[in-house]
Design an enzyme around this catalytic site. Sequence first.
Site, PDB file in Angstrom:
ATOM      1  N   CYS A   2      13.454 -64.633   6.707  1.00  0.00           N
ATOM      2  CA  CYS A   2      14.591 -65.542   6.920  1.00  0.00           C
ATOM      3  C   CYS A   2      14.358 -66.860   6.167  1.00  0.00           C
ATOM      4  O   CYS A   2      13.250 -67.164   5.728  1.00  0.00           O
ATOM      5  CB  CYS A   2      14.842 -65.766   8.410  1.00  0.00           C
ATOM      6  SG  CYS A   2      13.959 -67.152   9.140  1.00  0.00           S
ATOM      7  N   HIS A  44       8.220 -66.550  13.930  1.00  0.00           N
ATOM      8  CA  HIS A  44       9.668 -66.326  13.951  1.00  0.00           C
ATOM      9  C   HIS A  44      10.135 -65.846  15.324  1.00  0.00           C
ATOM     10  O   HIS A  44       9.677 -64.817  15.816  1.00  0.00           O
ATOM     11  CB  HIS A  44      10.073 -65.292  12.886  1.00  0.00           C
ATOM     12  CG  HIS A  44      11.542 -65.020  12.879  1.00  0.00           C
ATOM     13  ND1 HIS A  44      12.394 -65.543  11.925  1.00  0.00           N
ATOM     14  CD2 HIS A  44      12.318 -64.314  13.737  1.00  0.00           C
ATOM     15  CE1 HIS A  44      13.628 -65.163  12.205  1.00  0.00           C
ATOM     16  NE2 HIS A  44      13.613 -64.404  13.299  1.00  0.00           N
ATOM     17  N   HIS A  93      16.564 -68.347  13.187  1.00  0.00           N
ATOM     18  CA  HIS A  93      15.150 -68.673  13.420  1.00  0.00           C
ATOM     19  C   HIS A  93      15.198 -69.885  14.344  1.00  0.00           C
ATOM     20  O   HIS A  93      15.805 -70.911  13.983  1.00  0.00           O
ATOM     21  CB  HIS A  93      14.449 -68.994  12.089  1.00  0.00           C
ATOM     22  CG  HIS A  93      12.991 -69.331  12.186  1.00  0.00           C
ATOM     23  ND1 HIS A  93      12.022 -68.706  11.412  1.00  0.00           N
ATOM     24  CD2 HIS A  93      12.327 -70.254  12.917  1.00  0.00           C
ATOM     25  CE1 HIS A  93      10.828 -69.212  11.684  1.00  0.00           C
ATOM     26  NE2 HIS A  93      10.997 -70.173  12.592  1.00  0.00           N
ATOM     27  N   HIS A  95      15.341 -73.120  16.118  1.00  0.00           N
ATOM     28  CA  HIS A  95      15.157 -74.488  15.635  1.00  0.00           C
ATOM     29  C   HIS A  95      15.823 -75.463  16.588  1.00  0.00           C
ATOM     30  O   HIS A  95      16.820 -75.141  17.232  1.00  0.00           O
ATOM     31  CB  HIS A  95      15.704 -74.666  14.220  1.00  0.00           C
ATOM     32  CG  HIS A  95      17.145 -74.262  14.055  1.00  0.00           C
ATOM     33  ND1 HIS A  95      17.522 -72.948  13.931  1.00  0.00           N
ATOM     34  CD2 HIS A  95      18.280 -74.998  14.001  1.00  0.00           C
ATOM     35  CE1 HIS A  95      18.843 -72.891  13.803  1.00  0.00           C
ATOM     36  NE2 HIS A  95      19.331 -74.116  13.853  1.00  0.00           N
TER      37      HIS A  95
HETATM   38  P1  5GP Z   1      22.346 -74.095  13.078  1.00  0.00           P
HETATM   39  O1  5GP Z   1      23.831 -74.179  12.805  1.00  0.00           O
HETATM   40  O2  5GP Z   1      21.815 -72.717  12.825  1.00  0.00           O
HETATM   41  O3  5GP Z   1      21.965 -74.642  14.416  1.00  0.00           O
HETATM   42  O4  5GP Z   1      21.680 -75.096  12.070  1.00  0.00           O
HETATM   43  C1  5GP Z   1      21.145 -74.746  10.834  1.00  0.00           C
HETATM   44  C2  5GP Z   1      20.829 -76.033  10.105  1.00  0.00           C
HETATM   45  O5  5GP Z   1      19.985 -75.732   9.032  1.00  0.00           O
HETATM   46  C3  5GP Z   1      22.071 -76.756   9.551  1.00  0.00           C
HETATM   47  O6  5GP Z   1      22.130 -78.067  10.088  1.00  0.00           O
HETATM   48  C4  5GP Z   1      21.828 -76.755   8.050  1.00  0.00           C
HETATM   49  O7  5GP Z   1      22.258 -77.943   7.423  1.00  0.00           O
HETATM   50  C5  5GP Z   1      20.326 -76.567   7.945  1.00  0.00           C
HETATM   51  N1  5GP Z   1      19.869 -75.863   6.760  1.00  0.00           N
HETATM   52  C6  5GP Z   1      20.321 -74.659   6.306  1.00  0.00           C
HETATM   53  N2  5GP Z   1      19.648 -74.294   5.199  1.00  0.00           N
HETATM   54  C7  5GP Z   1      18.759 -75.287   4.950  1.00  0.00           C
HETATM   55  C8  5GP Z   1      17.769 -75.475   3.922  1.00  0.00           C
HETATM   56  O8  5GP Z   1      17.568 -74.664   3.019  1.00  0.00           O
HETATM   57  N3  5GP Z   1      17.041 -76.618   3.989  1.00  0.00           N
HETATM   58  C9  5GP Z   1      17.212 -77.540   4.980  1.00  0.00           C
HETATM   59  N4  5GP Z   1      16.447 -78.629   4.937  1.00  0.00           N
HETATM   60  N5  5GP Z   1      18.129 -77.394   5.953  1.00  0.00           N
HETATM   61  C10 5GP Z   1      18.885 -76.279   5.941  1.00  0.00           C
HETATM   62 ZN    ZN Z   2      12.178 -66.872  10.349  1.00  0.00          ZN
END
Ligand code: 5GP
Ligand code: ZN
Length: 118
Positions: A2, A44, A93, A95
């Site tokens: 991922c 993960h 993943h 976070h």
């Molecule tokens: P989710 O919507 O899954 O809670 O949040 C995913 C977060 O990951 C989003 O705020 C998005 O901006 C961030 N994100 C996605 N791809 C990347 C990346 O390649 N690098 C970084 N630094 N942030 C990422």
């Molecule tokens: Zn992962």
Amino acid sequence: MCIFCKIIAKEIPSNMVAENESFYAFHDINPKAPVHVLIIPKAHYDSFNDVPGEVMGKMSTFMQEVAKAVGIDESGYRIISNIGEDGAQEVKHLHFHLLGGAHLRWGHFADADSKDFF
Ligand code: 5GP
Ligand code: ZN
């Protein structure tokens, strides 16, 4: 692998904030607050649904350290984990979003899809 596992493996570059043997913190690529840090376990887990309590305990300590490292522990901040479809989780993943550096408004739910129970 991922996208966040690739970030941990340094296959995708990221702007690191802090790291230890189990966890990694880096700036969100699309910040939604003056401070927007993502905190992830190096192992993960698809989401908060799957993380063991012992890992979460250590992760909580790491998140406290990160909030201090970016200087928002006293001014205040918000921690969010989006989980699954209704939680609008994009990256599968586990976070946590650490948001701060401004007085955050509460109630970003106006655009939520209505469901039968609303
Ligand atoms: P989710 O919507 O899954 O809670 O949040 C995913 C977060 O990951 C989003 O705020 C998005 O901006 C961030 N994100 C996605 N791809 C990347 C990346 O390649 N690098 C970084 N630094 N942030 C990422
Ligand atoms: Zn992962």
